[in-house]
Design an enzyme around this catalytic site. Structure first.
Site, PDB file in Angstrom:
ATOM      1  N   ARG A   1       0.820  -1.215   0.000  1.00  0.00           N
ATOM      2  CA  ARG A   1       0.000   0.000   0.000  1.00  0.00           C
ATOM      3  C   ARG A   1       0.852   1.263   0.000  1.00  0.00           C
ATOM      4  NH1 ARG A   1      -5.251  -2.235   2.379  1.00  0.00           N
ATOM      5  NH2 ARG A   1      -6.116  -0.158   2.337  1.00  0.00           N
TER       6      ARG A   1
ATOM      7  N   TYR B   1       0.542   4.101  -2.680  1.00  0.00           N
ATOM      8  CA  TYR B   1      -0.591   5.027  -2.551  1.00  0.00           C
ATOM      9  C   TYR B   1      -0.387   5.934  -1.338  1.00  0.00           C
ATOM     10  CZ  TYR B   1      -5.554   6.449  -2.454  1.00  0.00           C
ATOM     11  OH  TYR B   1      -6.740   7.152  -2.472  1.00  0.00           O
TER      12      TYR B   1
ATOM     13  N   LYS C   1       0.287  10.009  -1.408  1.00  0.00           N
ATOM     14  CA  LYS C   1      -0.637  10.983  -0.809  1.00  0.00           C
ATOM     15  C   LYS C   1       0.054  11.796   0.286  1.00  0.00           C
ATOM     16  CE  LYS C   1      -4.437  10.162  -3.188  1.00  0.00           C
ATOM     17  NZ  LYS C   1      -5.011  11.175  -4.089  1.00  0.00           N
TER      18      LYS C   1
ATOM     19  N   ARG D   1     -14.334  -0.252   9.206  1.00  0.00           N
ATOM     20  CA  ARG D   1     -14.292   0.917   8.324  1.00  0.00           C
ATOM     21  C   ARG D   1     -15.508   1.765   8.663  1.00  0.00           C
ATOM     22  NH1 ARG D   1     -10.091  -1.197   7.651  1.00  0.00           N
ATOM     23  NH2 ARG D   1      -8.912  -1.531   5.720  1.00  0.00           N
TER      24      ARG D   1
ATOM     25  N   PRO E   1      -5.415  -2.019   7.160  1.00  0.00           N
ATOM     26  CA  PRO E   1      -5.663  -1.338   8.440  1.00  0.00           C
ATOM     27  C   PRO E   1      -6.738  -2.057   9.272  1.00  0.00           C
ATOM     28  CG  PRO E   1      -5.519   0.251   6.650  1.00  0.00           C
ATOM     29  CD  PRO E   1      -5.536  -1.108   6.011  1.00  0.00           C
TER      30      PRO E   1
ATOM     31  N   ARG F   1     -10.577   1.961  11.258  1.00  0.00           N
ATOM     32  CA  ARG F   1     -10.551   3.275  10.614  1.00  0.00           C
ATOM     33  C   ARG F   1     -11.842   4.016  10.939  1.00  0.00           C
ATOM     34  NH1 ARG F   1      -9.626   2.981   4.599  1.00  0.00           N
ATOM     35  NH2 ARG F   1      -7.432   2.779   5.089  1.00  0.00           N
TER      36      ARG F   1
HETATM   37  N1  UDP Z   1     -12.425  -6.372   2.007  1.00  0.00           N
HETATM   38  C1  UDP Z   1     -13.061  -7.599   2.137  1.00  0.00           C
HETATM   39  N2  UDP Z   1     -13.505  -8.215   1.001  1.00  0.00           N
HETATM   40  C2  UDP Z   1     -13.344  -7.680  -0.259  1.00  0.00           C
HETATM   41  C3  UDP Z   1     -12.707  -6.436  -0.375  1.00  0.00           C
HETATM   42  C4  UDP Z   1     -12.253  -5.802   0.777  1.00  0.00           C
HETATM   43  O1  UDP Z   1     -13.242  -8.107   3.248  1.00  0.00           O
HETATM   44  O2  UDP Z   1     -13.769  -8.332  -1.225  1.00  0.00           O
HETATM   45  C5  UDP Z   1     -11.972  -5.696   3.236  1.00  0.00           C
HETATM   46  C6  UDP Z   1     -10.525  -5.214   3.180  1.00  0.00           C
HETATM   47  O3  UDP Z   1      -9.643  -6.233   3.610  1.00  0.00           O
HETATM   48  C7  UDP Z   1     -10.569  -4.022   4.120  1.00  0.00           C
HETATM   49  C8  UDP Z   1     -11.993  -3.481   3.988  1.00  0.00           C
HETATM   50  O4  UDP Z   1     -12.742  -4.535   3.408  1.00  0.00           O
HETATM   51  O5  UDP Z   1     -10.374  -4.445   5.448  1.00  0.00           O
HETATM   52  C9  UDP Z   1     -12.086  -2.275   3.082  1.00  0.00           C
HETATM   53  O6  UDP Z   1     -11.386  -2.562   1.918  1.00  0.00           O
HETATM   54  P1  UDP Z   1     -11.425  -1.632   0.630  1.00  0.00           P
HETATM   55  O7  UDP Z   1     -10.589  -2.299  -0.416  1.00  0.00           O
HETATM   56  O8  UDP Z   1     -12.818  -1.305   0.284  1.00  0.00           O
HETATM   57  O9  UDP Z   1     -10.745  -0.257   1.046  1.00  0.00           O
HETATM   58  P2  UDP Z   1      -9.649   0.164   2.125  1.00  0.00           P
HETATM   59  O10 UDP Z   1     -10.457   0.776   3.211  1.00  0.00           O
HETATM   60  O11 UDP Z   1      -8.870  -1.029   2.623  1.00  0.00           O
HETATM   61  O12 UDP Z   1      -8.806   1.122   1.383  1.00  0.00           O
END
Ligand code: UDP
Length: 314
Positions: free
Chosen positions: A143, A146, A150, A212, A274, A277
């Site tokens: 990661r 990215y 940023k 999240r 993470p 969040r």
């Molecule tokens: N995630 C998941 N299944 C998926 C895609 C993502 O469980 O098919 C989880 C991922 O591991 C993270 C959270 O969902 O903990 C959010 O992931 P996303 O890729 O949407 O964005 P991030 O907040 O990590 O940038």
């Protein structure tokens, strides 16, 4: 009529911003290289005289003829799958692209708002995240391309503010969702909705205990508008503090889509994902008078309507 350049205009957020600024009476120049964006998101704007579209990669010198009052820099791959696939482009648009747009802002005496992200906090050791927290980022992890792009974007933006008195604004965007998210961008919300609609397993990464906080796109756009019009140059978190675990989130999507063939399945947790969040939005409340208005239940309902249209089930 004020004139605004929006980079990443064909993307999820960029296209909603084009709509909003046209509604506010701006002349909008949308710029995109369509690396991850799609003209489907802005084709309804093409007949309008208030809208111009430039196909351009902002990592290369950016030329815009005529006067410019505002710039919104939203060009970047933004889902983990996208920036893992396109690591160099992600670094370039955050670094070289931001440099080019700050130079353009200086030349045109335009105010510029740049899109940063909660990813600058990395896998945070402070919860919820305040703007004062410096973050816990692995620069050489997957990661890092990215997160560090940023972080550089924020640093060079503050440098142009301090050294050249450019009017700059920095938003730190937390997970945002809504219509026009790409079905296959790999993020959790499009993944869960498309899997539930197709009657497949919803791929929960890890045990789903990571959290999240999801913000509906209209709330985010309102926060961006207010920040741009404010006189505050330090970073501001914009997001919805309503925090949920990914497992519970999967259960909410299952209940809404209500397809008996769909269920939760578990996959390996990605590296450096993470664990928590959630934005502290005290600054946004106090400085911008902003807070989210759309509940997750309402936002998900509207987003489900969109995914019903665009997810192919055959
Ligand atoms: N995630 C998941 N299944 C998926 C895609 C993502 O469980 O098919 C989880 C991922 O591991 C993270 C959270 O969902 O903990 C959010 O992931 P996303 O890729 O949407 O964005 P991030 O907040 O990590 O940038």
């Amino acid at each position: 009529m004020p004139r605004i350049l929006i980079t990443g205009a064909a993307g999820f957020l960029g296209s909603h911003l084009c709509d909003r600024f046209i509604k506010e009476g701006f002349q909008v120049i949308g710029m995109d290289n369509l690396l991850t964006g799609s003209l489907d998101n802005i084709k309804h704007l093409f007949p309008l005289k208030e809208f111009e579209y430039y196909h351009h990669d902002v990592s290369k010198f950016v030329h815009v003829p005529g006067e410019l009052d505002y710039i919104l820099h939203f060009a970047s791959p933004a889902s983990p799958i996208d920036y893992l696939k396109m690591p160099i482009q992600t670094l370039k648009v955050g670094a070289l692209g931001t440099h080019n747009l700050l130079g353009l802002a200086l030349a045109k005496k335009a105010r510029i708002l740049v899109a940063s992200t909660s990813e600058v906090y990395g896998d945070p050791l402070v919860h919820p995240q305040t703007e004062e927290y410096w973050g816990n980022v692995n620069p050489v992890g997957p990661r890092g391309v990215y997160d560090e792009a940023k972080r550089f974007l924020e640093a060079i933006t503050m440098a142009y503010h301090n050294a050249h008195q450019v009017e700059t604004r920095i938003i730190r965007i937390f997970n945002t969702y809504g219509p026009r998210m790409r079905v296959n961008d790999g993020r959790v919300l499009p993944a869960f909705f498309s899997q539930a609609i197709r009657g497949e397993g919803l791929t929960v990464f890890g045990d789903g205990s990571q959290t999240r906080s999801f913000c509906y796109v209209d709330d985010l756009v309102e926060g961006i508008y207010r920040l741009l019009m404010s006189d505050y140059a330090q970073p501001v978190n914009i997001g919805n503090p309503d925090e949920i675990s990914i497992k519970e989130f999967g259960e909410e999507v299952l209940a809404m889509v209500s397809n008996p063939a769909a269920k939760l399945i578990y996959k390996e947790l990605p590296v450096d994902d993470p664990k928590v969040r959630r934005p502290d939005i005290t600054k946004a409340r106090e400085i911008l008078g902003w807070e989210p208005k759309i509940s997750r239940a309402e936002g998900l309902k509207r987003t489900f309507e969109y995914f019903k249209e665009v997810v192919k089930t055959d």
